[in-house]
Design an enzyme around this catalytic site. Structure first.
Site, PDB file in Angstrom:
ATOM      1  N   CYS A  90       0.842  -1.198   0.000  1.00 52.17           N
ATOM      2  CA  CYS A  90       0.000   0.000   0.000  1.00 52.17           C
ATOM      3  C   CYS A  90       0.873   1.243   0.000  1.00 52.17           C
ATOM      4  O   CYS A  90       1.979   1.243   0.552  1.00 52.17           O
ATOM      5  CB  CYS A  90      -0.910   0.051   1.241  1.00 52.17           C
ATOM      6  SG  CYS A  90      -2.252  -1.146   1.254  1.00 52.17           S
ATOM      7  N   ASP A  91       0.345   2.312  -0.589  1.00 49.40           N
ATOM      8  CA  ASP A  91       1.007   3.599  -0.477  1.00 49.40           C
ATOM      9  C   ASP A  91      -0.028   4.696  -0.693  1.00 49.40           C
ATOM     10  O   ASP A  91      -0.964   4.529  -1.486  1.00 49.40           O
ATOM     11  CB  ASP A  91       2.128   3.757  -1.507  1.00 49.40           C
ATOM     12  CG  ASP A  91       3.093   4.857  -1.099  1.00 49.40           C
ATOM     13  OD1 ASP A  91       4.058   4.540  -0.385  1.00 49.40           O
ATOM     14  OD2 ASP A  91       2.855   6.018  -1.464  1.00 49.40           O
ATOM     15  N   SER A  92       0.140   5.812   0.029  1.00 53.08           N
ATOM     16  CA  SER A  92      -0.831   6.899  -0.031  1.00 53.08           C
ATOM     17  C   SER A  92      -0.191   8.187  -0.533  1.00 53.08           C
ATOM     18  O   SER A  92       0.959   8.499  -0.208  1.00 53.08           O
ATOM     19  CB  SER A  92      -1.451   7.143   1.356  1.00 53.08           C
ATOM     20  OG  SER A  92      -2.164   6.002   1.802  1.00 53.08           O
TER      21      SER A  92
END
Length: 418
Positions: A90-92
């Site tokens: 995941c990455d935001s």
């Protein structure tokens, strides 16, 4: 959700109901917020940090950047696996006016960004990449949530930056931490702003045949209530037996490494091992028992199944199991996990022949049925997982009236160097 996905979920849930083993699930992220979000939803992932250099990755849009980074993280972890697993990366990225913002890194940058954001709205994009090594499926998805920010004063911004929190999070803010009061509203999935969209993850897992309930911690075959946990120690020999067990275990440990006790219970034996100079972590399925263990081992206990440990491969120096194997219908899953998490040359120390010891002490004949801690059975099965018997000792049970105390065998298996 589509009919196809609905059907996949139903089929996968049926498999779980039939007793399918919980899959190995890895979170390829160092984010404490993502880990806590999954834990709050009943999932205890194995965490392996990818090591991807985020600063040198570019993309055509903030959303695509988030998805690309998530994919790179998942692939980096998959590349180093030596067994099957389902890996989530995941990455935001926060988008404002078409520009993407990740972690600011410095107080000066964080302060500048928060001043530009105040009183405005942005879109928090979280990229999700799920790679299932069994099916070889890689799913890449993006979840986006609109976030409305309060009109912060300069003093509020300076105070917030001084906490250090906005320096290490995408977009320089949190919704679940100190930054929560500065978010006036969101449009979309709250958990996505924290770092992982749970509804999206559920759908992705279903596409590779894994229902969400399959990731929940397996409930124990029996559970202790608080009253039973409170009197457990005194009904099992108390401090006397715990000290004897710990001294015997200690004599078989390599010393100076990380020790994990399976089925740690109230932590009474683990606490004695700590007193002897060992660093001990404990896992157990009983939350009632762990409430007592947390007092004895603060910060070093967790809810976990001995057949699905929350540790990476070859991370532990020693595994200890005192009075566990005789309770199992099948010890193989535990032996397999022990072999997986032990470093080469690490040791597994366990009690054995508990039932037989008690029968001999009371003058009875051996049991007809060989259970899972019977030494011949244990040696044969452990060998299949690269565990070789190379040490043994005994310790006495507590004196009970005129009945001779049982003597409990304790054995040590060593993980092969391969």
């Amino acid at each position: 959700m589509s009919t196809a996905v609905d059907s996949t979920v139903e089929a996968a849930e049926s498999a779980v109901a039939a007793g399918k083993q919980r899959p190995r699930f890895i979170l390829a992220s160092a984010s404490p917020a993502r880990l806590q979000t999954l834990r709050d939803a009943g999932v205890e992932p194995e965490v392996i940090v990818s090591g991807v250099d985020e600063d040198n990755v570019t993309a055509e849009s903030p959303g695509e950047l988030a998805r690309t980074l998530a994919t790179l993280k998942a692939r980096a972890v998959v590349a180093n696996l030596d067994d099957h697993a389902t890996v989530l990366g995941c990455d935001s990225v926060l988008e404002i006016d078409g520009v993407g913002y990740g972690k600011p890194g410095t107080a000066e940058v964080a302060r500048e960004r928060l001043r530009a954001m105040r009183g405005r709205s942005g879109i928090l994009h979280t990229g999700h990449c799920l790679f299932d090594t069994t099916t070889r499926h890689e799913l890449r998805e993006l979840a986006s949530t609109t976030v409305h920010f309060a009109d912060l004063t300069d003093d509020e911004i300076d105070a917030y930056v001084a906490t250090g929190e906005p320096l290490v999070v995408a977009g320089s803010f949190t919704v679940d931490g100190l930054g929560g009061p500065f978010v006036t509203g969101i449009e979309g999935d709250y958990h996505n702003v924290v770092g992982v969209s749970l509804p999206l993850l559920r759908r992705m897992l279903a596409e590779v045949g894994i229902p969400w309930p399959a990731l929940w911690q397996t409930p124990p075959p029996f559970e202790y209530d608080e009253a039973e946990a409170a009197r457990y120690d005194e009904t099992r020999g108390g401090t006397e037996r715990a000290q004897a067990a710990a001294a015997a275990v200690h004599s078989l440990l390599p010393g100076g490494g990380r020790v994990v006790e399976l089925a740690v219970g109230t932590g009474i034996v683990a606490a004695e091992l700590v007193a002897l100079g060992n660093l001990v972590h404990g896992v157990d399925l009983s939350t009632a028992m762990l409430r007592h263990a947390k007092v004895r081992l603060p910060g070093h206990v967790a809810v976990a199944d001995a057949g699905r440990l929350p540790f990476g491969d070859r991370r532990c120096d020693a595994i200890v199991a005192v009075w566990l194997l005789h309770l199992l219908e099948d010890s193989d899953p535990v032996l397999a996990e022990v072999a997986r998490v032990l470093r080469p040359g690490g040791v597994f120390v366990t009690t054995t022949e508990k039932t037989e010891s008690s029968r001999y002490a009371s003058g009875r004949t051996p049991a007809d049925r060989r259970i899972q801690d019977a030494l011949p059975h244990l040696i044969a099965r452990a060998t299949q997982y690269g565990l070789t018997l190379d040490g043994a000792t005994t310790f006495p049970g507590p004196t009970k009236g005129t009945v001779p105390p049982a003597t409990y065998p304790l054995v040590r298996f060593r993980r092969s160097l391969r």
